[in-house]
Scaffold this motif. Structure first.
Motif, PDB file in Angstrom:
ATOM      1  N   GLY A  51      15.958 -10.021 -10.793  1.00 30.82           N
ATOM      2  CA  GLY A  51      17.171 -10.630 -10.252  1.00 30.82           C
ATOM      3  C   GLY A  51      18.415  -9.832 -10.563  1.00 30.82           C
ATOM      4  O   GLY A  51      19.324  -9.731  -9.726  1.00 30.82           O
ATOM      5  N   VAL A  52      18.481  -9.257 -11.762  1.00 29.82           N
ATOM      6  CA  VAL A  52      19.632  -8.442 -12.135  1.00 29.82           C
ATOM      7  C   VAL A  52      19.777  -7.259 -11.190  1.00 29.82           C
ATOM      8  O   VAL A  52      20.864  -6.974 -10.661  1.00 29.82           O
ATOM      9  CB  VAL A  52      19.494  -7.966 -13.599  1.00 29.82           C
ATOM     10  N   LEU A  53      18.675  -6.537 -10.957  1.00 24.98           N
ATOM     11  CA  LEU A  53      18.729  -5.354 -10.093  1.00 24.98           C
ATOM     12  C   LEU A  53      18.980  -5.735  -8.638  1.00 24.98           C
ATOM     13  O   LEU A  53      19.807  -5.125  -7.957  1.00 24.98           O
ATOM     14  CB  LEU A  53      17.427  -4.559 -10.223  1.00 24.98           C
ATOM     15  N   ARG A  64      29.749  -9.914  -2.376  1.00 23.41           N
ATOM     16  CA  ARG A  64      29.632 -10.779  -3.551  1.00 23.41           C
ATOM     17  C   ARG A  64      29.327 -12.222  -3.141  1.00 23.41           C
ATOM     18  O   ARG A  64      28.458 -12.881  -3.706  1.00 23.41           O
ATOM     19  CB  ARG A  64      30.926 -10.786  -4.355  1.00 23.41           C
ATOM     20  N   ARG A  65      30.061 -12.713  -2.155  1.00 26.40           N
ATOM     21  CA  ARG A  65      29.932 -14.120  -1.761  1.00 26.40           C
ATOM     22  C   ARG A  65      28.534 -14.466  -1.245  1.00 26.40           C
ATOM     23  O   ARG A  65      27.932 -15.456  -1.703  1.00 26.40           O
ATOM     24  CB  ARG A  65      30.990 -14.456  -0.719  1.00 26.40           C
ATOM     25  N   PRO A  66      27.971 -13.708  -0.283  1.00 27.02           N
ATOM     26  CA  PRO A  66      26.613 -14.042   0.171  1.00 27.02           C
ATOM     27  C   PRO A  66      25.576 -14.001  -0.954  1.00 27.02           C
ATOM     28  O   PRO A  66      24.658 -14.828  -0.983  1.00 27.02           O
ATOM     29  CB  PRO A  66      26.320 -12.974   1.237  1.00 27.02           C
ATOM     30  N   THR A  67      25.724 -13.046  -1.876  1.00 28.90           N
ATOM     31  CA  THR A  67      24.773 -12.943  -2.982  1.00 28.90           C
ATOM     32  C   THR A  67      24.869 -14.166  -3.891  1.00 28.90           C
ATOM     33  O   THR A  67      23.856 -14.738  -4.310  1.00 28.90           O
ATOM     34  CB  THR A  67      25.038 -11.666  -3.792  1.00 28.90           C
ATOM     35  N   LEU A  68      26.091 -14.587  -4.198  1.00 26.92           N
ATOM     36  CA  LEU A  68      26.281 -15.763  -5.043  1.00 26.92           C
ATOM     37  C   LEU A  68      25.743 -17.022  -4.372  1.00 26.92           C
ATOM     38  O   LEU A  68      25.108 -17.862  -5.023  1.00 26.92           O
ATOM     39  CB  LEU A  68      27.773 -15.936  -5.373  1.00 26.92           C
ATOM     40  N   LEU A  69      25.968 -17.146  -3.077  1.00 27.91           N
ATOM     41  CA  LEU A  69      25.481 -18.331  -2.366  1.00 27.91           C
ATOM     42  C   LEU A  69      23.956 -18.353  -2.312  1.00 27.91           C
ATOM     43  O   LEU A  69      23.334 -19.407  -2.537  1.00 27.91           O
ATOM     44  CB  LEU A  69      26.068 -18.360  -0.951  1.00 27.91           C
ATOM     45  N   LEU A  70      23.343 -17.211  -2.014  1.00 31.44           N
ATOM     46  CA  LEU A  70      21.885 -17.146  -1.975  1.00 31.44           C
ATOM     47  C   LEU A  70      21.293 -17.528  -3.329  1.00 31.44           C
ATOM     48  O   LEU A  70      20.348 -18.323  -3.416  1.00 31.44           O
ATOM     49  CB  LEU A  70      21.445 -15.731  -1.589  1.00 31.44           C
ATOM     50  N   ALA A  71      21.865 -16.974  -4.402  1.00 33.02           N
ATOM     51  CA  ALA A  71      21.329 -17.225  -5.737  1.00 33.02           C
ATOM     52  C   ALA A  71      21.448 -18.698  -6.134  1.00 33.02           C
ATOM     53  O   ALA A  71      20.506 -19.289  -6.677  1.00 33.02           O
ATOM     54  CB  ALA A  71      22.043 -16.344  -6.756  1.00 33.02           C
ATOM     55  N   HIS A  72      22.604 -19.293  -5.867  1.00 30.22           N
ATOM     56  CA  HIS A  72      22.821 -20.674  -6.306  1.00 30.22           C
ATOM     57  C   HIS A  72      22.060 -21.683  -5.454  1.00 30.22           C
ATOM     58  O   HIS A  72      21.435 -22.612  -5.988  1.00 30.22           O
ATOM     59  CB  HIS A  72      24.318 -20.992  -6.310  1.00 30.22           C
ATOM     60  N   SER A 103      19.441 -14.858 -12.556  1.00 30.92           N
ATOM     61  CA  SER A 103      19.989 -13.564 -12.969  1.00 30.92           C
ATOM     62  C   SER A 103      20.773 -12.865 -11.861  1.00 30.92           C
ATOM     63  O   SER A 103      21.597 -11.997 -12.150  1.00 30.92           O
ATOM     64  CB  SER A 103      18.856 -12.644 -13.439  1.00 30.92           C
ATOM     65  N   MET A 104      20.520 -13.213 -10.632  1.00 30.54           N
ATOM     66  CA  MET A 104      21.200 -12.547  -9.516  1.00 30.54           C
ATOM     67  C   MET A 104      22.721 -12.665  -9.544  1.00 30.54           C
ATOM     68  O   MET A 104      23.421 -11.702  -9.221  1.00 30.54           O
ATOM     69  CB  MET A 104      20.676 -13.099  -8.176  1.00 30.54           C
ATOM     70  N   PRO A 105      23.290 -13.828  -9.920  1.00 39.02           N
ATOM     71  CA  PRO A 105      24.755 -13.945  -9.818  1.00 39.02           C
ATOM     72  C   PRO A 105      25.529 -13.086 -10.809  1.00 39.02           C
ATOM     73  O   PRO A 105      26.699 -12.801 -10.567  1.00 39.02           O
ATOM     74  CB  PRO A 105      25.009 -15.443 -10.101  1.00 39.02           C
ATOM     75  N   ARG A 322      26.134  -2.584  -8.587  1.00 38.48           N
ATOM     76  CA  ARG A 322      24.966  -1.828  -9.031  1.00 38.48           C
ATOM     77  C   ARG A 322      25.134  -1.394 -10.490  1.00 38.48           C
ATOM     78  O   ARG A 322      24.193  -1.479 -11.286  1.00 38.48           O
ATOM     79  CB  ARG A 322      24.753  -0.612  -8.143  1.00 38.48           C
ATOM     80  N   TYR A 323      26.311  -0.902 -10.827  1.00 39.13           N
ATOM     81  CA  TYR A 323      26.569  -0.512 -12.205  1.00 39.13           C
ATOM     82  C   TYR A 323      26.430  -1.716 -13.133  1.00 39.13           C
ATOM     83  O   TYR A 323      25.874  -1.616 -14.230  1.00 39.13           O
ATOM     84  CB  TYR A 323      27.970   0.109 -12.337  1.00 39.13           C
ATOM     85  N   GLN A 324      26.931  -2.867 -12.707  1.00 42.36           N
ATOM     86  CA  GLN A 324      26.796  -4.072 -13.521  1.00 42.36           C
ATOM     87  C   GLN A 324      25.328  -4.439 -13.712  1.00 42.36           C
ATOM     88  O   GLN A 324      24.916  -4.868 -14.800  1.00 42.36           O
ATOM     89  CB  GLN A 324      27.547  -5.235 -12.871  1.00 42.36           C
ATOM     90  N   SER A 325      24.525  -4.277 -12.657  1.00 40.59           N
ATOM     91  CA  SER A 325      23.118  -4.658 -12.766  1.00 40.59           C
ATOM     92  C   SER A 325      22.383  -3.752 -13.748  1.00 40.59           C
ATOM     93  O   SER A 325      21.530  -4.227 -14.509  1.00 40.59           O
ATOM     94  CB  SER A 325      22.446  -4.614 -11.389  1.00 40.59           C
ATOM     95  N   VAL A 326      22.701  -2.457 -13.747  1.00 47.43           N
ATOM     96  CA  VAL A 326      22.080  -1.553 -14.722  1.00 47.43           C
ATOM     97  C   VAL A 326      22.516  -1.933 -16.132  1.00 47.43           C
ATOM     98  O   VAL A 326      21.708  -1.965 -17.067  1.00 47.43           O
ATOM     99  CB  VAL A 326      22.436  -0.089 -14.407  1.00 47.43           C
ATOM    100  N   PHE A 327      23.795  -2.246 -16.306  1.00 46.62           N
ATOM    101  CA  PHE A 327      24.279  -2.652 -17.616  1.00 46.62           C
ATOM    102  C   PHE A 327      23.594  -3.935 -18.080  1.00 46.62           C
ATOM    103  O   PHE A 327      23.243  -4.080 -19.261  1.00 46.62           O
ATOM    104  CB  PHE A 327      25.794  -2.848 -17.594  1.00 46.62           C
TER     105      PHE A 327
END
Length: 394
Positions: A51-53, A64-72, A103-105, A322-327
């Motif tokens: 989910g992070v990646l 950002r918005r579509p990803t947050l909506l899909l995850a929630h 983990s996606m959001p 992407r950088y946030q997901s690697v972190f």
């Protein structure tokens, strides 16, 4: 916009307690063995890594918005499924999918905060985020225990309701924040760009050291406390005290470190963390553990704002998520290393294990001071390049 994101994170964290009691649900309500329950919970963790990646890639590609909506909304569906099924394969699959959605959001939330927050305000913004996370975790921990005694289906339902409220808030108030500009990085970048970025990966490595040391409090510390002949409730009290200290003191941290360079702040934070855990070697009663917890919690409080701000600085505009997901991979990695290496270290080294934790903290502090000049030069060049980025339509 920031405050809607902040409120959504707080609501979601307050209601996000299924992960805290998942193993208890599997053993007490579903009557699974400890080993089978461990595998199911492990599946939740593996889903979290994916989910992070995935969240980082989707937040940069879709937004950002579509990803947050899909995850929630996805999490709501899977929570509802867990509340009504007793079939083990289905439970295992739903747990893994829930880990994916939970983990996606993370990368999308942080990338959105960076998008909408001026550079000079980012440390304060991340400080408030860290405060909200700990406040929400404290409330969730209390609520999880109470609801688990009443009804596990009710617990799933309340978690789903909180997640749904967050999703509706995002749908109603949060607009897309992804920058509408093209850069040379955007044309060729991806997860590999972050993984092959020396400045970024050096910082990630130092953050991994910090996380390994910090996670001693939730993995190895209970063994030390009970090994001293103290009751398990002492551990719970120490952890609760540390959380209360963060809730009460975190809002004052920006004023304390506002004029410090970020690398200096992180060096000081790691010194406190190292000294705090090293002092566990001297603790043999409640007072000793409270003193140690005070020292390392101060380090955690100082580290949170600059750590997040540096990751934001090092992330190219078009690849922020992407950088946030690697972190974010630092946390599952540390969650494995801390108990695995820590348990062996405590068994063979005894109290010298805690001295070794202190050495790791001091090593990370020195590392932050050493890489600070080069990192600041890199950030300055990146900001200059982004000033002249070519706008694109849509």
């Amino acid at each position: 916009m920031y405050w809607y994101l902040w409120t959504g994170m707080l609501i979601n964290r307050v209601g996000g307690f299924v992960a805290l009691v998942l193993s208890l649900y599997l053993t007490s309500a579903q009557h699974l063995s400890l080993s089978v329950a461990g595998l199911v919970v492990g599946g939740y963790g593996i889903g979290g890594i994916g989910g992070v990646l995935l969240g980082g890639v989707l937040a940069d590609r879709w937004g950002r918005r579509p990803t947050l909506l899909l995850a929630h909304f996805g999490a709501v569906v899977f929570l509802a499924g867990l509340a009504i099924t007793d079939d083990l394969p289905v439970i295992a699959a739903l747990a893994a999918l829930l880990g994916l959605m939970h983990s996606m959001p993370g990368p999308a939330f942080v990338a959105a905060i960076v998008d909408v927050t001026p550079v000079d305000d980012r440390s304060r913004a991340f400080n408030l985020q860290f405060w909200a996370f700990n406040l929400g975790m404290a409330v969730a921990s209390l609520a999880a225990g109470l609801l688990a005694e009443v009804s596990f289906p009710l617990l799933f339902a309340v978690d789903a309701a909180a997640t749904l409220v967050t999703a509706l808030l995002i749908l109603w108030k949060v607009h897309e924040t992804r920058p509408r500009r093209a850069t040379t990085v955007r044309a060729s970048g991806g997860l590999h760009t972050a993984l092959t970025d020396p400045s970024f990966m050096l910082f990630v490595g130092l953050s991994l050291l910090l996380s390994i040391v910090t996670l001693q409090s939730s993995t190895i510390l209970p063994l030390a406390i009970t090994g001293d002949g103290l009751r398990p409730t002492v551990y719970g009290s120490v952890v609760a005290y540390a959380g209360l200290l963060i809730v009460l003191g975190q809002l004052f941290v920006p004023r304390l470190i506002g004029r410090w360079r970020k690398g200096t702040s992180l060096a000081v934070a790691n010194v406190f963390l190292g000294l705090g855990f090293a002092s566990v070697a001297l603790a043999d009663d409640v007072a000793g553990y409270v003193v140690a917890a005070t020292i390392w919690t101060v380090g955690s409080m100082i580290a949170a704002p600059p750590n997040a701000a540096v990751i934001a600085e090092l992330s190219p505009e078009a690849l922020r998520a992407r950088y946030q997901s690697v972190f974010y991979l630092v946390f599952p990695a540390a969650s494995f290393i801390a108990p695995a290496a820590g348990g062996a270290s405590l068994e063979h080294l005894g109290n010298w294990h805690w001295v070794l934790c202190g050495v790791l903290g001091l090593t990370a502090a020195a590392g932050h001071l050493l890489i600070q000049p080069a990192r600041e030069r890199r950030v300055a060049k990146q900001l200059e390049a982004e000033r002249f980025a070519v706008p694109v339509a849509g």
